[in-house]
Design a protein around this motif. Structure first.
Motif, short mmCIF file in Angstrom:
data_model
loop_
_atom_site.label_atom_id
_atom_site.label_comp_id
_atom_site.label_asym_id
_atom_site.label_seq_id
_atom_site.Cartn_x
_atom_site.Cartn_y
_atom_site.Cartn_z
N LEU A 88 51.51 -37.79 35.98
CA LEU A 88 50.10 -38.17 35.90
C LEU A 88 49.15 -37.01 36.19
O LEU A 88 48.18 -37.14 36.92
CB LEU A 88 49.83 -39.33 36.86
CG LEU A 88 50.64 -40.59 36.58
CD1 LEU A 88 50.43 -41.63 37.67
CD2 LEU A 88 50.28 -41.17 35.21
N THR A 89 49.43 -35.86 35.60
CA THR A 89 48.54 -34.71 35.74
C THR A 89 47.56 -34.70 34.57
O THR A 89 47.72 -33.93 33.62
CB THR A 89 49.34 -33.40 35.81
OG1 THR A 89 50.20 -33.34 34.65
CG2 THR A 89 50.19 -33.35 37.07
N LEU A 90 46.57 -35.57 34.63
CA LEU A 90 45.60 -35.71 33.55
C LEU A 90 44.33 -34.95 33.90
O LEU A 90 43.81 -35.06 35.01
CB LEU A 90 45.27 -37.18 33.32
CG LEU A 90 46.46 -38.13 33.10
CD1 LEU A 90 45.98 -39.55 32.87
CD2 LEU A 90 47.31 -37.65 31.93
N ASP A 91 43.83 -34.19 32.94
CA ASP A 91 42.59 -33.43 33.13
C ASP A 91 41.43 -34.26 32.59
O ASP A 91 41.30 -34.43 31.37
CB ASP A 91 42.69 -32.10 32.39
CG ASP A 91 41.45 -31.23 32.56
OD1 ASP A 91 40.51 -31.67 33.26
OD2 ASP A 91 41.42 -30.13 31.98
N ASP A 92 40.60 -34.76 33.47
CA ASP A 92 39.49 -35.62 33.04
C ASP A 92 38.50 -34.89 32.16
O ASP A 92 37.72 -35.52 31.43
CB ASP A 92 38.77 -36.19 34.27
CG ASP A 92 39.65 -37.15 35.07
OD1 ASP A 92 40.66 -37.60 34.51
OD2 ASP A 92 39.31 -37.43 36.23
N ASP A 93 38.49 -33.56 32.19
CA ASP A 93 37.57 -32.78 31.36
C ASP A 93 38.15 -32.43 29.99
O ASP A 93 37.47 -31.80 29.18
CB ASP A 93 37.19 -31.48 32.09
CG ASP A 93 36.37 -31.74 33.34
OD1 ASP A 93 35.57 -32.70 33.33
OD2 ASP A 93 36.55 -31.00 34.33
N ASN A 94 39.38 -32.82 29.76
CA ASN A 94 40.02 -32.57 28.46
C ASN A 94 39.70 -33.74 27.54
O ASN A 94 40.18 -34.85 27.73
CB ASN A 94 41.53 -32.42 28.63
CG ASN A 94 42.22 -31.99 27.34
OD1 ASN A 94 41.66 -32.09 26.25
ND2 ASN A 94 43.45 -31.52 27.47
N HIS A 95 38.89 -33.49 26.51
CA HIS A 95 38.45 -34.55 25.62
C HIS A 95 39.32 -34.70 24.37
O HIS A 95 38.98 -35.49 23.49
CB HIS A 95 36.99 -34.32 25.22
CG HIS A 95 36.06 -34.21 26.39
ND1 HIS A 95 36.06 -35.13 27.42
CD2 HIS A 95 35.13 -33.27 26.72
CE1 HIS A 95 35.16 -34.78 28.33
NE2 HIS A 95 34.58 -33.66 27.93
N ASP A 96 40.41 -33.94 24.32
CA ASP A 96 41.38 -34.13 23.23
C ASP A 96 42.28 -35.30 23.63
O ASP A 96 43.41 -35.12 24.08
CB ASP A 96 42.19 -32.85 23.01
CG ASP A 96 43.08 -32.93 21.78
OD1 ASP A 96 43.22 -34.04 21.21
OD2 ASP A 96 43.65 -31.88 21.40
#
Length: 219
Positions: A88-96
């Motif tokens: 669950l290493t999700l980057d909230d600033d990654n819009h792809d």
């Protein structure tokens, strides 16, 4: 307080209460218990066998874990937490969104289709009727943690105008089900051997297509 923050706080409180020596011994016991539970199942496992495989005395085992049920709950919590930290290493600033979801889905399926994960899932399902607290522990440490973290990512994409979702928590649950559609149950119930990489990628890609067809912001 959100569900994911409550889980983090509980983990922190537990780790803060232990000394390094306690943590090392506890991990030693958990490693032994994992081998016994996966080999013999919950009902077949005994505290005697766990102590022997873990290389500790039975007295030491009971110092750390009052019962087999408590030990199994701790094992579930530890293993699901470790898996979640990896997955669950999700980057909230990654819009792809497509790329983020594809990586998440691929990691999820790869983790769930291992021999040990399937064995553990079968064990939890088998005993949850008589020991519902174990089923709840498994759900809280695994699926609930994943849903909470993905919900936060989806919220960030709604705020950024990338997605249009009225209920992000429900959408997160839908995504995980789409990734596992046609992949998990045949393996879980012994219908077929684990699906190949190409079939898994196709299933995940199809699930993401359906997800974005419903939730991608138009225009």
């Amino acid at each position: 307080m959100g569900n994911d923050q409550a889980v983090v706080d509980a983990d922190t409180a537990k780790s803060d209460a232990e000394t390094p020596a306690d943590s090392k011994k506890r991990l030693q016991i958990l490693d032994g218990a994992r081998k016994v539970f996966l080999s013999d199942g919950f009902d077949g496992a005994s505290m005697n066998d766990i102590a022997r495989v873990a290389g500790v005395s039975k007295g030491t085992l009971y110092v750390y874990f009052a019962s087999k049920e408590v030990l199994f709950e701790e094992l579930i919590w530890h293993d699901r937490r470790t898996q979640a930290e990896h997955m669950l290493t999700l980057d909230d600033d990654n819009h792809d969104v497509r790329a983020v979801l594809f990586k998440l889905g691929s990691t999820l399926v790869a983790n769930l289709l291992t021999t040990d994960s399937i064995a553990l899932l079968r064990t939890v399902i088998a005993i949850s009727g008589k020991q519902p607290q174990i089923g709840r522990a498994f759900y809280a440490a695994g699926p609930e943690r994943g849903v909470a973290r993905l919900t936060r990512y989806l919220d960030s994409q709604v705020a950024a105008g990338v997605l249009d979702i009225a209920d992000t928590r429900f959408a997160a649950m839908q995504f995980f089900e789409l990734c596992l559609c046609g992949v998990l149950k045949p393996v879980l119930f012994g219908v077929e051997i684990p699906t190949g990489a190409a079939e898994i990628q196709r299933a995940i890609g199809s699930g993401i297509d359906m997800f974005l067809a419903a939730y991608a912001r138009r225009g």
